[in-house]
Design a protein around this motif. Sequence first.
Motif, mmCIF file in Angstrom:
data_model
loop_
_atom_site.group_PDB
_atom_site.id
_atom_site.type_symbol
_atom_site.label_atom_id
_atom_site.label_comp_id
_atom_site.label_asym_id
_atom_site.label_seq_id
_atom_site.Cartn_x
_atom_site.Cartn_y
_atom_site.Cartn_z
ATOM 1 N N GLU A 22 0.827 -1.205 0.000
ATOM 2 C CA GLU A 22 0.000 0.000 0.000
ATOM 3 C C GLU A 22 0.865 1.260 0.000
ATOM 4 O OE1 GLU A 22 -0.463 -2.600 1.910
ATOM 5 O OE2 GLU A 22 -2.479 -3.320 1.429
ATOM 6 N N CYS A 25 2.301 1.795 -3.454
ATOM 7 C CA CYS A 25 1.260 2.318 -4.349
ATOM 8 C C CYS A 25 1.081 3.821 -4.151
ATOM 9 C CB CYS A 25 -0.064 1.604 -4.115
ATOM 10 S SG CYS A 25 -0.099 -0.115 -4.651
ATOM 11 N N ASP A 26 1.044 4.259 -2.876
ATOM 12 C CA ASP A 26 0.843 5.676 -2.573
ATOM 13 C C ASP A 26 2.043 6.510 -3.009
ATOM 14 O OD1 ASP A 26 -1.593 5.103 -1.484
ATOM 15 O OD2 ASP A 26 -0.890 5.062 0.590
ATOM 16 N N SER A 31 -1.204 1.503 -9.391
ATOM 17 C CA SER A 31 -2.163 0.534 -8.864
ATOM 18 C C SER A 31 -1.446 -0.622 -8.186
ATOM 19 C CB SER A 31 -3.042 -0.003 -9.992
ATOM 20 O OG SER A 31 -2.266 -0.818 -10.860
ATOM 21 N N LYS A 32 -2.200 -1.380 -7.407
ATOM 22 C CA LYS A 32 -1.611 -2.537 -6.725
ATOM 23 C C LYS A 32 -1.170 -3.595 -7.738
ATOM 24 C CE LYS A 32 -2.781 -3.470 -2.578
ATOM 25 N NZ LYS A 32 -3.443 -3.873 -1.305
ATOM 26 N N ILE A 35 2.206 -2.495 -9.011
ATOM 27 C CA ILE A 35 3.237 -2.723 -7.995
ATOM 28 C C ILE A 35 3.588 -4.208 -7.912
ATOM 29 C CG2 ILE A 35 3.530 -2.880 -5.473
ATOM 30 C CD1 ILE A 35 4.472 -0.249 -6.573
#
Length: 250
Positions: A22, A25-26, A31-32, A35
């Motif tokens: 997460e 991603c940030d 998007s996951k 990643i």
Amino acid sequence: MKEQRLQKIESYIYQHGSVSLEELCDIFNVSKNTIRRDIKKLVEHGTIKKVYGGVVATENSLLSFENRKFYNQDKKIQIGSKAAGLINENDIVFIDSGTTTCQMLPYVDNELSFTLLTNSLDVINAASTMPNVRLIIIGNTFKRKTRSFIGIDNETLIQHYNINKAFMAATGISLTNGLTNSDIMEYRIKKLISDKSKELILLADDSKFDHSTLLTYSPLKDVNTLITNKNVPQDYIDFFKENNITLVYV
């Protein structure tokens, strides 16, 4: 473009030791699924490995202490010199291992008399030239990459020390996970010291905010004083006010 992103992701993981999917991603605004594909490529390189919920740098790929020491060096020196002014005559202090905490002793009065506990080789070397410092070394095994001593034979002994100020470092700081570290043996020393110390003083530059690693050694609300540079996120400033945490800028 993709190769540049992979290099940046790899470098970010090296700097922080371990991160969640997460967070990646940030930080990289992807998007996951993206990643996950990037992580798969990096795992194939052998420099990182997947763990539950995230990734960690392999031991041989982590940035050395010497390389990390030069990252944000000016900020680290300013923070360390400010923290040095908080050591007073006859204090019993712990100085943590880290690239910021090791900047403290050059700015402490060489004639000051106090008791110092530490597991940092650089702090030990600096203290050895100070004639009035009573030096107590914590840890029984030297970890070369962090220039620190880890492992303790007798946890009860640490709990008997009346430490009035602990100057701590953290790999990451977050509102939810507090002060974090990724090495289980370093974590144990940090936790014992943090739980025992009368005053917890955190030294951290702005690169540490909103980052977490595998192990929380202290909740953020238990910090008494944070010494940092001026780029503190507003939600942290609000949290510090709510919890009576003194914020000291350099």
